[in-house]
Structure formats: C-alpha cells, structure tokens
Design a protein around this motif. Structure first.
Motif, PDB file in Angstrom:
ATOM      1  N   HIS A   1       0.834  -1.215   0.000  1.00 31.55           N
ATOM      2  CA  HIS A   1       0.000   0.000   0.000  1.00 31.55           C
ATOM      3  C   HIS A   1       0.864   1.259   0.000  1.00 31.55           C
ATOM      4  O   HIS A   1       0.572   2.225  -0.701  1.00 31.55           O
ATOM      5  N   LEU A   2       1.909   1.237   0.822  1.00 31.92           N
ATOM      6  CA  LEU A   2       2.806   2.412   0.870  1.00 31.92           C
ATOM      7  C   LEU A   2       3.435   2.639  -0.501  1.00 31.92           C
ATOM      8  O   LEU A   2       3.465   3.765  -1.007  1.00 31.92           O
ATOM      9  N   ARG A   3       3.941   1.549  -1.105  1.00 34.58           N
ATOM     10  CA  ARG A   3       4.569   1.673  -2.433  1.00 34.58           C
ATOM     11  C   ARG A   3       3.579   2.191  -3.457  1.00 34.58           C
ATOM     12  O   ARG A   3       3.900   3.017  -4.301  1.00 34.58           O
ATOM     13  N   ALA A   4       2.332   1.721  -3.354  1.00 32.06           N
ATOM     14  CA  ALA A   4       1.315   2.110  -4.335  1.00 32.06           C
ATOM     15  C   ALA A   4       0.945   3.593  -4.228  1.00 32.06           C
ATOM     16  O   ALA A   4       0.332   4.143  -5.136  1.00 32.06           O
ATOM     17  N   MET A   5       1.311   4.230  -3.130  1.00 28.25           N
ATOM     18  CA  MET A   5       1.015   5.666  -3.009  1.00 28.25           C
ATOM     19  C   MET A   5       1.959   6.512  -3.857  1.00 28.25           C
ATOM     20  O   MET A   5       1.758   7.719  -4.020  1.00 28.25           O
ATOM     21  N   GLY A   6       2.999   5.868  -4.410  1.00 30.28           N
ATOM     22  CA  GLY A   6       3.860   6.527  -5.403  1.00 30.28           C
ATOM     23  C   GLY A   6       4.398   7.866  -4.945  1.00 30.28           C
ATOM     24  O   GLY A   6       4.989   7.979  -3.871  1.00 30.28           O
ATOM     25  N   ARG A   7       4.136   8.893  -5.751  1.00 25.78           N
ATOM     26  CA  ARG A   7       4.735  10.203  -5.526  1.00 25.78           C
ATOM     27  C   ARG A   7       4.097  10.978  -4.380  1.00 25.78           C
ATOM     28  O   ARG A   7       4.475  12.118  -4.115  1.00 25.78           O
ATOM     29  N   LYS A   8       3.124  10.394  -3.743  1.00 21.14           N
ATOM     30  CA  LYS A   8       2.540  11.070  -2.575  1.00 21.14           C
ATOM     31  C   LYS A   8       3.490  11.039  -1.372  1.00 21.14           C
ATOM     32  O   LYS A   8       3.423  11.881  -0.489  1.00 21.14           O
ATOM     33  N   LEU A   9       4.353   9.996  -1.344  1.00 20.06           N
ATOM     34  CA  LEU A   9       5.293   9.824  -0.242  1.00 20.06           C
ATOM     35  C   LEU A   9       6.717   9.920  -0.768  1.00 20.06           C
ATOM     36  O   LEU A   9       6.956   9.736  -1.963  1.00 20.06           O
ATOM     37  N   ASP A  10       7.657  10.185   0.143  1.00 18.87           N
ATOM     38  CA  ASP A  10       9.070  10.292  -0.231  1.00 18.87           C
ATOM     39  C   ASP A  10       9.594   8.892  -0.574  1.00 18.87           C
ATOM     40  O   ASP A  10       9.685   8.036   0.306  1.00 18.87           O
ATOM     41  N   PRO A  11       9.941   8.630  -1.848  1.00 17.60           N
ATOM     42  CA  PRO A  11      10.304   7.263  -2.243  1.00 17.60           C
ATOM     43  C   PRO A  11      11.556   6.738  -1.556  1.00 17.60           C
ATOM     44  O   PRO A  11      11.658   5.548  -1.249  1.00 17.60           O
ATOM     45  N   THR A  12      12.524   7.609  -1.296  1.00 15.61           N
ATOM     46  CA  THR A  12      13.748   7.171  -0.617  1.00 15.61           C
ATOM     47  C   THR A  12      13.420   6.729   0.804  1.00 15.61           C
ATOM     48  O   THR A  12      13.901   5.700   1.288  1.00 15.61           O
ATOM     49  N   LEU A  13      12.571   7.507   1.475  1.00 17.25           N
ATOM     50  CA  LEU A  13      12.190   7.151   2.845  1.00 17.25           C
ATOM     51  C   LEU A  13      11.334   5.887   2.870  1.00 17.25           C
ATOM     52  O   LEU A  13      11.477   5.056   3.761  1.00 17.25           O
ATOM     53  N   VAL A  14      10.442   5.734   1.891  1.00 15.24           N
ATOM     54  CA  VAL A  14       9.602   4.528   1.848  1.00 15.24           C
ATOM     55  C   VAL A  14      10.482   3.291   1.668  1.00 15.24           C
ATOM     56  O   VAL A  14      10.289   2.275   2.342  1.00 15.24           O
ATOM     57  N   ALA A  15      11.485   3.397   0.788  1.00 16.09           N
ATOM     58  CA  ALA A  15      12.386   2.260   0.575  1.00 16.09           C
ATOM     59  C   ALA A  15      13.141   1.933   1.865  1.00 16.09           C
ATOM     60  O   ALA A  15      13.294   0.759   2.236  1.00 16.09           O
TER      61      ALA A  15
END
Ligand SMILES: [Fe+2]
Ligand SMILES: [Fe+2]
Length: 241
Positions: A218-232
């Motif tokens: 779900h977090l990954r699917a939020m794409g550009r809404k969240l900081d991708p580096t932090l999500v990873a």
C-alpha cells in the motif's frame, strides 16, 4: 480515549519488560490525551516520560514484540499512537539516528494525533467508515492539535509541523494546508509514513490487521505522494524484523 476521565490504559503482559514499557507509555498517552481534552493544554515533561520505555523496549525486544503487545489495547487512539511511536523508534534506529533524533521522532509520534482529544467520541470511536461530514470533522484534529500545542507553548517548530502536517502529501493532495514537495519537512515525511503504515496494521473490531507485505505494498502504491527514498528505507527497516 475514554468517555470520562481518568483514562488508564489496560495492563498488559505484566512481568515482561515490554509489557511494563507498554503500560508506562500507555499511561503517558492517557495523561497526554486527558489533559488535552480537559484543559486544552499538554505537559511536555509528561510526554518525555514516554520516550525511554518505547526506545528501550523496541531496541531490546524488537518491533514485532512491541506491535504484538500494543495491539492488545482496545482503545483505537492509544493503540494507534503507540504503534506509530514504535515504528518511529524502529525507523530512527534503522536510519542510524543518534539518541536525540530518535527521541525527537518518538516524541513527535506520541503527540502527532493529540488533536483527536478534541474530536467528539462518537466520531473518533465510530466502528466503521466515516461519512463525508464526519470525515471533515475528523480532519480538524490536525489544526486542533496544532492550536493546542501553541496554547501550551514551548514546543519546537518541528513538532508543531508534525502535528499540523502529518496528513499532507508530497503531490499536494493532503490536508489541512495542501502543502507539496519541499514545503513538507523531512520529519513530517518520516512520521507520515509511520502513521499510514500503523493505520494499515492496526487491529480493529471490524477488520483484521494487514500483513506486513500487503501494508508495505500500500505504501509503495502511493507513489509520488510519499518520499520514495524514505519509503524504501522504511521497507528495509520493517522487513528486517
Ligand atoms: Fe492524524
Ligand atoms: Fe495518526
């Protein structure tokens, strides 16, 4: 949060280090939310009393044990805030934060939803999805919490920003101020990820918690809404457990 004070959290896992830590952190949260509801202010020292138990329990027993213990709380707001705090502690450790920064993110996590103390209990504890009018009321917990901390005084800007902006999204579709991109500070992005993930893995009477892999999806699917580096980085922190 309970309908009438004093709100004392349930006692869980007595005798175990993590159970006692969760009880202490739960008591801090009860005091924080009761004061917010009854007086419109909070006690900064009381909040800091919750930091050591959470940081200690997570580093000694691990996130999994913390999540299992905290999920036993029936009160949705306690459970949620303690989950976010445990996730923030874990994420801070994984990012190599020093003690001061770890304390800052756990403090922010404990306080982030303090404005919910001012939301009518019928909406806050509704067992099911909110309708649009109720959702609009619920969303005011961000500005109510911010006002409450301003009224109390003495809180650093980073904490004020987390409380007001933890539902902002990088693409500008969040609330309350529709901030976007660089307008959203790093600590807010950090707590937002912990907050969304916590909501997905909470135990509620009407739904089972999502498994780790699905919640991370779900977090990954939020794409550009969240900081991708932090999500990873968050994925690595949670998956390591
Ligand atoms: Fe919130
Ligand atoms: Fe939250």
């Amino acid at each position: 949060m309970r309908a009438s004070p004093p709100a004392s959290p349930p006692s869980r896992g007595r005798g175990s280090v993590i159970g006692e830590a969760a009880d202490r952190a739960g008591s801090v949260l009860a005091g924080l939310l009761d004061a917010a509801r009854l007086t419109g202010t909070v006690d900064p020292q009381l909040i800091d009393d919750g930091l050591d138990p959470i940081l200690g329990a997570v580093s000694e027993a691990g996130l999994g044990a913390w999540l299992d213990t905290v999920r036993a709380y029936d009160d949705a707001t306690y459970q949620h805030c303690l989950l976010v705090a445990g996730l923030a502690a874990t994420f801070g450790i994984a990012l190599g934060y020093g003690l001061r920064d770890r304390e800052q993110v756990v403090r922010a996590a404990l306080v982030h939803d303090v404005g919910k103390a001012r939301i009518p209990l019928g909406i806050l504890n509704k067992a099911g999805p909110l309708d649009p009018a109720e959702r609009a009321v619920m969303r005011t917990h961000t500005t109510l919490g911010h006002a409450l901390l301003i009224e109390t005084g003495g809180f650093e800007d980073a904490l004020l920003s987390v409380v007001r902006h933890h539902h902002e999204l990088l693409d500008g579709t969040g609330y309350p101020d529709k901030l976007s991109g660089d307008e959203i500070p790093g600590i807010v992005r950090f707590i937002t990820i912990c907050d969304i993930y916590a909501a997905l893995i909470e135990r509620r009477p009407y739904r089972e918690p999502l498994p780790t892999s699905e919640a991370l999806g779900h977090l990954r699917a939020m794409g550009r809404k969240l900081d991708p580096t932090l999500v990873a980085a968050f994925e690595r922190a949670v998956a390591e457990l």
